[in-house]
Design a protein around this motif. Structure first.
Motif, mmCIF file in Angstrom:
data_model
loop_
_atom_site.group_PDB
_atom_site.id
_atom_site.type_symbol
_atom_site.label_atom_id
_atom_site.label_comp_id
_atom_site.label_asym_id
_atom_site.label_seq_id
_atom_site.Cartn_x
_atom_site.Cartn_y
_atom_site.Cartn_z
ATOM 1 N N PHE A 179 -7.688 -7.778 2.030
ATOM 2 C CA PHE A 179 -6.284 -8.136 2.212
ATOM 3 C C PHE A 179 -5.495 -6.978 2.806
ATOM 4 O O PHE A 179 -4.347 -7.131 3.167
ATOM 5 C CB PHE A 179 -5.647 -8.544 0.881
ATOM 6 N N TYR A 218 1.795 -12.330 0.582
ATOM 7 C CA TYR A 218 0.485 -12.165 1.238
ATOM 8 C C TYR A 218 -0.028 -13.455 1.884
ATOM 9 O O TYR A 218 -0.493 -13.429 3.008
ATOM 10 C CB TYR A 218 -0.568 -11.667 0.239
ATOM 11 N N GLN A 219 -0.004 -14.550 1.121
ATOM 12 C CA GLN A 219 -0.613 -15.765 1.680
ATOM 13 C C GLN A 219 0.350 -16.474 2.642
ATOM 14 O O GLN A 219 -0.040 -16.826 3.754
ATOM 15 C CB GLN A 219 -1.058 -16.721 0.555
ATOM 16 N N ASN A 258 -9.535 -3.318 0.591
ATOM 17 C CA ASN A 258 -10.130 -4.632 0.408
ATOM 18 C C ASN A 258 -9.708 -5.491 1.596
ATOM 19 O O ASN A 258 -8.939 -5.059 2.448
ATOM 20 C CB ASN A 258 -9.747 -5.242 -0.950
ATOM 21 N N GLU A 283 -2.793 -8.759 -11.598
ATOM 22 C CA GLU A 283 -3.267 -9.928 -10.841
ATOM 23 C C GLU A 283 -3.844 -9.471 -9.515
ATOM 24 O O GLU A 283 -3.343 -8.499 -8.939
ATOM 25 C CB GLU A 283 -2.099 -10.876 -10.572
ATOM 26 N N PRO A 284 -4.825 -10.195 -8.975
ATOM 27 C CA PRO A 284 -5.522 -11.264 -9.668
ATOM 28 C C PRO A 284 -6.291 -10.704 -10.856
ATOM 29 O O PRO A 284 -6.716 -9.559 -10.825
ATOM 30 C CB PRO A 284 -6.466 -11.828 -8.599
ATOM 31 N N ARG A 308 -3.883 -17.086 -11.997
ATOM 32 C CA ARG A 308 -2.558 -16.887 -12.634
ATOM 33 C C ARG A 308 -2.373 -17.827 -13.827
ATOM 34 O O ARG A 308 -1.833 -17.418 -14.865
ATOM 35 C CB ARG A 308 -1.485 -17.134 -11.564
ATOM 36 N N LEU A 357 -11.817 -10.976 -4.354
ATOM 37 C CA LEU A 357 -11.829 -9.664 -3.701
ATOM 38 C C LEU A 357 -13.214 -9.211 -3.247
ATOM 39 O O LEU A 357 -13.332 -8.505 -2.255
ATOM 40 C CB LEU A 357 -11.234 -8.594 -4.632
ATOM 41 N N ASP A 405 1.021 -5.946 -13.026
ATOM 42 C CA ASP A 405 0.846 -5.386 -11.694
ATOM 43 C C ASP A 405 0.581 -6.593 -10.779
ATOM 44 O O ASP A 405 -0.519 -7.120 -10.776
ATOM 45 C CB ASP A 405 -0.364 -4.435 -11.761
ATOM 46 N N ARG A 406 1.621 -7.056 -10.099
ATOM 47 C CA ARG A 406 1.621 -8.239 -9.226
ATOM 48 C C ARG A 406 1.727 -9.544 -10.022
ATOM 49 O O ARG A 406 1.262 -9.649 -11.153
ATOM 50 C CB ARG A 406 0.372 -8.327 -8.332
ATOM 51 N N PHE A 407 2.325 -10.540 -9.346
ATOM 52 C CA PHE A 407 2.407 -11.904 -9.901
ATOM 53 C C PHE A 407 2.640 -12.850 -8.723
ATOM 54 O O PHE A 407 2.151 -12.575 -7.614
ATOM 55 C CB PHE A 407 3.528 -11.983 -10.968
ATOM 56 N N SER A 417 3.394 -11.906 -5.046
ATOM 57 C CA SER A 417 2.317 -11.464 -4.145
ATOM 58 C C SER A 417 1.797 -12.632 -3.314
ATOM 59 O O SER A 417 1.512 -12.474 -2.128
ATOM 60 C CB SER A 417 1.139 -10.871 -4.930
ATOM 61 N N THR A 418 1.665 -13.800 -3.948
ATOM 62 C CA THR A 418 1.181 -14.977 -3.205
ATOM 63 C C THR A 418 2.174 -15.326 -2.096
ATOM 64 O O THR A 418 1.793 -15.660 -0.978
ATOM 65 C CB THR A 418 1.007 -16.183 -4.154
ATOM 66 N N PHE A 434 -5.669 -17.762 -6.311
ATOM 67 C CA PHE A 434 -4.683 -16.904 -6.975
ATOM 68 C C PHE A 434 -3.905 -17.687 -8.027
ATOM 69 O O PHE A 434 -3.648 -17.183 -9.116
ATOM 70 C CB PHE A 434 -3.712 -16.284 -5.957
ATOM 71 N N ASP A 450 0.822 -1.204 0.000
ATOM 72 C CA ASP A 450 0.000 0.000 0.000
ATOM 73 C C ASP A 450 0.864 1.267 0.000
ATOM 74 O O ASP A 450 1.819 1.366 0.742
ATOM 75 C CB ASP A 450 -0.847 0.037 1.273
HETATM 76 P P1 TYD Z 1 -5.909 -4.594 -5.760
HETATM 77 O O1 TYD Z 1 -7.142 -3.788 -5.560
HETATM 78 O O2 TYD Z 1 -5.494 -4.944 -7.142
HETATM 79 O O3 TYD Z 1 -4.772 -3.944 -4.898
HETATM 80 P P2 TYD Z 1 -3.394 -3.217 -5.183
HETATM 81 O O4 TYD Z 1 -3.732 -1.877 -5.700
HETATM 82 O O5 TYD Z 1 -2.796 -3.217 -3.800
HETATM 83 O O6 TYD Z 1 -2.605 -4.079 -6.137
HETATM 84 O O7 TYD Z 1 -6.127 -5.917 -4.896
HETATM 85 C C1 TYD Z 1 -5.357 -7.028 -5.013
HETATM 86 C C2 TYD Z 1 -5.198 -7.573 -3.622
HETATM 87 O O8 TYD Z 1 -4.914 -8.966 -3.685
HETATM 88 C C3 TYD Z 1 -4.036 -6.921 -2.880
HETATM 89 O O9 TYD Z 1 -4.432 -6.616 -1.560
HETATM 90 C C4 TYD Z 1 -2.989 -8.002 -2.840
HETATM 91 C C5 TYD Z 1 -3.793 -9.271 -2.906
HETATM 92 N N1 TYD Z 1 -3.074 -10.417 -3.522
HETATM 93 C C6 TYD Z 1 -2.777 -11.519 -2.739
HETATM 94 O O10 TYD Z 1 -3.092 -11.558 -1.544
HETATM 95 N N2 TYD Z 1 -2.144 -12.599 -3.323
HETATM 96 C C7 TYD Z 1 -1.815 -12.625 -4.644
HETATM 97 O O11 TYD Z 1 -1.238 -13.622 -5.153
HETATM 98 C C8 TYD Z 1 -2.148 -11.470 -5.446
HETATM 99 C C9 TYD Z 1 -1.820 -11.454 -6.906
HETATM 100 C C10 TYD Z 1 -2.780 -10.391 -4.838
#
Ligand code: TYD
Length: 172
Positions: A157, A103-104, A155, A37-38, A73, A52, A94-96, A99-100, A69, A13
């Motif tokens: 997460f 975050y997870q 959201n 992603e997602p 992917r 989400l 934007d993410r791949f 992130s998993t 996720f 963030d």
């Molecule tokens: P998004 O609104 O796209 O957030 P951001 O602007 O932060 O990218 O929301 C995607 C959310 O999903 C974000 O909080 C991160 C989370 N996420 C995971 O937890 N695991 C994952 O593998 C991915 C790709 C995203």
């Protein structure tokens, strides 16, 4: 045929990810495909909605989310990333999978996933690993300050405190 480069932008963030992506779009124009992603493909975007925005998502744990996720992917790779690279364009996501991992495994503390992460990565991504990952590393407090100023919608997460610290460590 010359293949494009596959580049991933990561960041928590308030890291400035969206700002940098906007600038990259201006710079690359039609030479790159921008995706996220997602989501990132029609079926992947449907999975994104479930992850989400489903009212039931809060009941799920990191295991369920990780599986969703990875599913998103797999479709994203097949239907957006690989065709894009084959067409000779660069693909900027934007993410791949990073992130998993952050975050997870770290944020949601599904530690047993750490051991099988390389297996999943090998199965779903195989040889199509990104050419470059860029992680925008911003101080957690500064990120939260920026986010509060922008009034960004949260959201489920977007957790505070411990989650963010663990996630940051996961990225590093
Ligand atoms: P998004 O609104 O796209 O957030 P951001 O602007 O932060 O990218 O929301 C995607 C959310 O999903 C974000 O909080 C991160 C989370 N996420 C995971 O937890 N695991 C994952 O593998 C991915 C790709 C995203």
């Amino acid at each position: 045929m010359k293949k494009g480069k596959f580049i991933v932008i990561e960041g928590g963030d308030g890291s400035g990810k969206s700002t940098q992506i906007t600038k990259l779009k201006e710079y690359f124009g039609d030479n790159a495909i921008f995706t996220r992603e997602p989501g990132g493909s029609p079926y992947g975007e449907e999975i994104r909605e479930i992850i989400l925005n489903s009212p039931n998502a809060k009941q799920a744990d990191g295991k369920t989310h990780a599986a969703l996720f990875w599913a998103s992917r797999a479709d994203h790779l097949k239907n957006t990333i690989l065709p894009g690279l084959e067409s000779g364009k660069h693909v900027i996501s934007d993410r791949f999978d990073s992130s998993t991992y952050a975050y997870q495994i770290h944020g949601q503390q599904e530690h047993p996933l750490k051991e099988i992460f390389p297996v999943f990565r090998n199965f779903f991504v195989g040889d199509n690993v990104p050419d470059l990952y860029i992680y925008l590393d911003v101080d957690i407090e500064e990120g939260l300050r920026r986010k509060a100023n922008e009034g960004v919608e949260e959201n489920h997460f977007d957790r505070k405190g411990g989650f963010l610290k663990r996630m940051h460590a996961g990225y590093l």
